[in-house]
Write an enzyme that holds these catalytic residues in place. Structure first.
Site, PDB file in Angstrom:
ATOM      1  N   GLU A 134       0.801  -1.116   0.067  1.00  0.00           N
ATOM      2  CA  GLU A 134      -0.092   0.106   0.173  1.00  0.00           C
ATOM      3  C   GLU A 134       0.747   1.133   0.109  1.00  0.00           C
ATOM      4  O   GLU A 134       2.249   1.039   0.245  1.00  0.00           O
ATOM      5  CB  GLU A 134      -0.903   0.023   1.301  1.00  0.00           C
ATOM      6  N   HIS A 191      -9.084  10.335   2.364  1.00  0.00           N
ATOM      7  CA  HIS A 191      -8.708   9.079   1.526  1.00  0.00           C
ATOM      8  C   HIS A 191      -8.889   9.697   0.099  1.00  0.00           C
ATOM      9  O   HIS A 191      -9.837  10.404  -0.197  1.00  0.00           O
ATOM     10  CB  HIS A 191      -9.428   7.993   1.893  1.00  0.00           C
ATOM     11  N   ARG A 241      -1.096   9.694   1.510  1.00  0.00           N
ATOM     12  CA  ARG A 241      -2.611  10.027   1.184  1.00  0.00           C
ATOM     13  C   ARG A 241      -2.559  11.413   0.928  1.00  0.00           C
ATOM     14  O   ARG A 241      -3.323  11.784   0.037  1.00  0.00           O
ATOM     15  CB  ARG A 241      -3.207   9.279   2.141  1.00  0.00           C
ATOM     16  N   HIS A 262     -11.605  10.516   5.860  1.00  0.00           N
ATOM     17  CA  HIS A 262     -11.253   8.873   6.364  1.00  0.00           C
ATOM     18  C   HIS A 262     -10.913   8.789   7.627  1.00  0.00           C
ATOM     19  O   HIS A 262     -11.668   7.711   8.280  1.00  0.00           O
ATOM     20  CB  HIS A 262     -10.123   8.579   5.128  1.00  0.00           C
ATOM     21  N   ARG A 276      -1.585   9.332   8.945  1.00  0.00           N
ATOM     22  CA  ARG A 276      -1.634   7.992   9.236  1.00  0.00           C
ATOM     23  C   ARG A 276      -0.968   7.126   8.064  1.00  0.00           C
ATOM     24  O   ARG A 276      -1.579   7.198   7.006  1.00  0.00           O
ATOM     25  CB  ARG A 276      -2.912   7.353   9.594  1.00  0.00           C
TER      26      ARG A 276
END
Length: 526
Positions: free
Chosen positions: A112, A226, A272, A329, A364
């Site tokens: 990811e 997100h 992100r 998100h 995060r």
């Protein structure tokens, strides 16, 4: 009035991990405002990050977490999390949690964004949250009682010690729950925004409850957006996991231009906040962005949840592209706690997204949230298991305060969500934040909770909590005059490492002699 040893508010991964790890002689209650499977944890498509690969180690995971968090993290907390992650996964596997494995029975490790190695463990393809939650719920011990459809609306505090909560049941009647230890595991505040991946129940209740009780709240300006929420029929319809880009998916314009190509060395797997800001820039110029899934082999079998979501919303997967927009998100901030979960109020704890442990920093790292919930749930359980729960020790009897309080009008919910998206969303400015704060204060801002809560309906209480949490976000975002992680100020577009790195904005509300004093301070992360 009911009494218990440990009272847990919320029903996500942190709540059930804590509950199943507590001693069998400790009486435990879990209260949730809807159904126990209605949570962000249950919806989580992504996996759990852990350094399990042959070329991986916990130090790499540690450095990836710091880089994604733009070095606003507490390094000691991050190191403990990443060092523990492999054993967390191995323990779950040994206990029977059905994670995805290859033909030889080895865990499949995915990639990811912002990770330097394949280290993402999944369950059910893109249904990891459901896989873990079903497993944890199946492991619920007999000493754990679950109460559904009970809305907690006030924390009871005497002499800076939490002794319980007040809640409204399905019939809107008031219930009192007294406990030696009260744990908030209520999730974040994604529903404050027009576009969000969050469950409908995630409205910032826990943060507002703790703030009104006098707990310290930190890092509220750091909201992760997100990059890829499915966009159909003029609205967001659910999350399209970052794992799709990990398998080769690319973000493109209508004419096929790859938008991340020259923006970041990791391109579509950039952190992100960078991906979200890039998409937002195209959207602001009227260009729709798509996720090109043509490079992803066997998309429907690899991502069954996302495929079903697309079909339900009229997206033809044969066209190999999914329309996406960024949306709220994850909240990196929240109730400030240590690595046991203790807040600034004695006997009040916070776990999961509602808490600010210093692990996530300003942004995060993907797939660290379920990990944090499991990690922190076990940490608090280990500590509570050392405490004495003498049955002869009686809790104090709560007495209602005598003051007569009133409540102001509250904003329309859709108007609030739009205002937050416009002014405290992906791109922020001083003018926009000032406009938002002035508008919120017309309704009382974060002081609106001084009203009489007992006579309010649950939907009104929800709007009040949303207003309080929105005010905390807006004021923190105005205070931080730089851009870092999930906080992007167009008028201060750069990180200011000499002025703001390792600096936290902390809100605290003190009530003395009938007067309320709201304090905002800047403190160094320790």
């Amino acid at each position: 009035m009911r009494q218990t040893d440990v009272l847990i508010i919320g029903s996500g991964v942190a709540a059930f991990q804590l509950a199943r790890k507590l001693r069998s002689d400790i009486n435990v209650m879990i209260i949730t405002k809807s159904h126990m499977k209605e949570s962000n944890s249950y919806l989580a498509q992504g996996g759990i990050a852990a350094a399990l690969g042959e070329q991986d180690d916990s130090e790499k995971h540690f450095h990836d977490t710091l880089a994604a968090g733009r070095y606003h993290n507490n390094p000691d907390a991050v190191r403990k999390l990443t060092a523990t992650a492999p054993s967390v996964i191995k323990t779950l596997v040994q206990q029977g949690c059905p994670f995805d494995k290859d033909a030889q029975g080895k865990l499949l490790l995915g990639m990811e964004g912002a990770h330097s190695e394949n280290r993402i463990v999944h369950g059910g393809g893109d249904a990891t949250g459901k896989t873990i939650m079903d497993f944890l719920i199946s492991q619920r011990p007999k000493n754990v009682e679950v109460i559904e459809n009970s809305f907690v609306y006030e924390i009871l505090v005497e002499n800076n010690t939490c002794i319980g909560v007040k809640a409204k049941n399905e019939d809107n009647q008031i219930d009192y729950f007294l406990a030696h230890h009260v744990v908030l595991a209520t999730g974040g505040c994604g529903q404050l925004y027009r576009y969000t991946s969050n469950a409908e129940t995630v409205t910032g209740d826990g943060i507002a409850l703790a703030y009104l009780a006098g707990a310290e709240i930190a890092d509220m300006e750091f909201i992760q957006f997100h990059p890829t929420l499915l966009y159909a029929g003029g609205k967001t319809c659910g999350l399209v996991s970052e794992a799709v880009r990990g398998e080769g998916g690319r973000l493109i314009t209508e004419d096929g231009k790859a938008i991340m190509k020259d923006v970041h060395p990791l391109a579509d797997l950039a952190p992100r906040h960078i991906v979200s800001q890039t998409i937002y820039e195209y959207l602001s110029h009227g260009e729709q962005i798509y996720l090109d899934i043509s490079p992803v082999k066997d998309f429907s079998s690899r991502f069954p949840t996302i495929s079903d979501l697309c079909r339900k919303n009229g997206i033809d997967l044969k066209e190999k592209r999914i329309p996406v927009v960024p949306g709220s998100h994850f909240l990196m901030g929240g109730i400030q706690t240590d690595l046991v979960g203790r807040s600034s109020i004695q006997s009040l704890y916070a776990l999961g997204e509602v808490a600010c442990t210093g692990i996530h920093g300003a942004n995060r790292l993907a797939s660290n949230s379920l990990l944090e919930g499991l990690f922190m749930g076990e940490n608090l359980a280990r500590w509570l298991n050392t405490q004495s729960f003498s049955k002869s020790h009686k809790l104090p009897v709560w007495r209602e305060p005598s003051e007569n309080r009133s409540i102001k009008d509250l904003p329309d919910l859709q108007e609030l969500k739009k205002a937050m998206m416009d002014h405290a969303g992906i791109v922020r400015t001083r003018a926009g934040l000032m406009s938002l704060i002035n508008w919120l204060e017309r309704f009382g801002g974060e002081q609106v909770g001084d009203g009489n809560l007992d006579h309010m309906q649950k939907d009104t209480l929800t709007r009040m909590f949303m207003l309080i949490t929105a005010s905390l976000i807006a004021k923190a975002a105005l205070q931080r005059r730089e851009s870092r992680g999930g906080h992007y100020r167009q008028d201060f577009p750069c990180e200011k490492n000499h002025g703001w790195q390792q600096k936290q904005i902390i809100h605290c509300r003190k009530k003395e002699k009938g007067k309320v004093d709201e304090q905002i301070k800047v403190a160094t992360i320790t």
